[in-house]
Design an enzyme around this catalytic site. Sequence first.
Site, PDB file in Angstrom:
ATOM      1  N   SER A 150       1.392   6.365   1.816  1.00  0.00           N
ATOM      2  CA  SER A 150       1.923   5.372   0.917  1.00  0.00           C
ATOM      3  C   SER A 150       2.338   6.049  -0.402  1.00  0.00           C
ATOM      4  O   SER A 150       3.063   7.031  -0.371  1.00  0.00           O
ATOM      5  CB  SER A 150       0.888   4.261   0.694  1.00  0.00           C
ATOM      6  N   ASP A 202       5.978  -0.978   9.743  1.00  0.00           N
ATOM      7  CA  ASP A 202       5.612  -0.904   8.328  1.00  0.00           C
ATOM      8  C   ASP A 202       6.800  -1.256   7.435  1.00  0.00           C
ATOM      9  O   ASP A 202       7.826  -0.576   7.475  1.00  0.00           O
ATOM     10  CB  ASP A 202       5.129   0.510   8.016  1.00  0.00           C
ATOM     11  N   HIS A 220       1.241   0.619   8.541  1.00  0.00           N
ATOM     12  CA  HIS A 220       1.193   1.473   7.355  1.00  0.00           C
ATOM     13  C   HIS A 220       0.278   2.679   7.569  1.00  0.00           C
ATOM     14  O   HIS A 220      -0.902   2.533   7.853  1.00  0.00           O
ATOM     15  CB  HIS A 220       0.693   0.634   6.178  1.00  0.00           C
TER      16      HIS A 220
END
Length: 502
Positions: free
Chosen positions: A186, A438, A463
């Site tokens: 991320s 995602d 994710h």
Amino acid sequence: MAFTRSSAGPAGPTGPTGPTGPTVGGWLALALLLVSAGQTCSFSLGSDRSPGPTYRTYYFTQKVDHFGFYEDSVFKQRYLISDTHWKKPGGPILFYTGNEGDITLFCNNTGFMWDVAEELQAMLVFAEHRYYGDSMPFGDLSFSDPKYLNYLTSEQALADFAVLIRFLKESIKGAEDSAVIAIGGSYGGMLAAWFRMKYPHVVDGALASSAPIWQFEDLVPCNTYYQIVTNDFKKSGPGCSESVLNSWAAINRVAETSDGLQWLSNAFHLCAPLKNKDDVGAFKGWLIETWVSLAMVDYPYPANFLEPLPAWPIEVVCKFLKNPKSEERELLENIFQAVNVYYNYTGNAPCLNTSQTASGSLGDLGWSYQACTEMVMPFCSDGVSDMFEPRTWDLQAYSDDCYKQWGVRPRASWITSVYGGKNISSYSNIIFSNGGLDPWSAGGVKESISDSLVAIVIPEGAHHLDLRSNSAYDPRSVLQARALEVQYMKKWIEQHRARNGV
């Protein structure tokens, strides 16, 4: 993330630079190594191991400002080390570039590093990002005034990592010739990629998982993010995305009267009743973030990364959303049942709190500030190709929100100016992995740029699924992705050894 943030876009993904900082010696010699032994990563998510391997907690004295000379204060940056499988001298270092949260959270959710440590004979280091967790540059004052937040930037964080690695190599016997591979997911994945770009002499390669480095300016269409969320719901059950789409008009109609507001508050078991138009806007924003977060954590097994959830949680949610043409109050009761899966799967919540964002406590106030300075990511929706109310990207409104909240205005072109936008072909040794489920893959690198700027797409991945521990329920695509990632890391380690005669 339990914080107040601008309403102009979703919460952080969950997440630029100059010289390497001062030389070792002087203030660096004041580094504190405050050890707390016996802590563990529990690996409760997607893994059969609990408790996990132990790590040691240290605190390192960092400069508050790496790029100026007037501000001379320091702070303690927390980092975690596990050397259970490290082969010294010269075994590699896998360095997690901490993102918007407490570093122990990422220790617990990055089982991939622990899974491969023995095979690579690697030391694991998890470095906490400044202004998160225990790493507060101004202690309790850090978020009390914007003047104390001036040093919350990705550039300063990368400099922290570079200085910390230099210290580790000079202070840990046998580490001086170790290859270093940055790993992050991320925002942490963005940092891992940027770390390799800006400090190639410090890190030999980077695994950037679910890293939306192109979710800036106009590098990608602003509506792709919400289209991916919508597709996740569309393929998880008939009528599911249509039910969400129809719910917005139903909410607007019901909320036109005070009786309707009371009904909504009761129907959704809200802790605080809706009283006015602003409350309704916040309520809808809370719902949007819930649908987005479900897409982020649509894992193939039960997990509690953001909230305790069942396997393939969107499929569970969609069981309540089969009838998009239901009468409006019945439709909204179904929406409540769906939302309740996310916030109350355990059945322990007495009411639902709309001031609690769907992302839990990942980012506290830090990401809110970063989104109002450097991390300016355009998002929009049209209500046609996605299941959300139409909303244009309005930079001026976004800026006004940020100024109202923090007293600062965003620099929309700064990230692309510092890190190159799509012009990154001159860099090397970076893996960009993205999951097809995602929403943050919208801003990710999904096609390889060169032999050493490699894109890996995991169709069934949510994710940063590849950074989680191996599980019997993992789709084949993520197992293949992890194997390829290890293959590249071994290549980078051998390149480092050949270059340095190790």
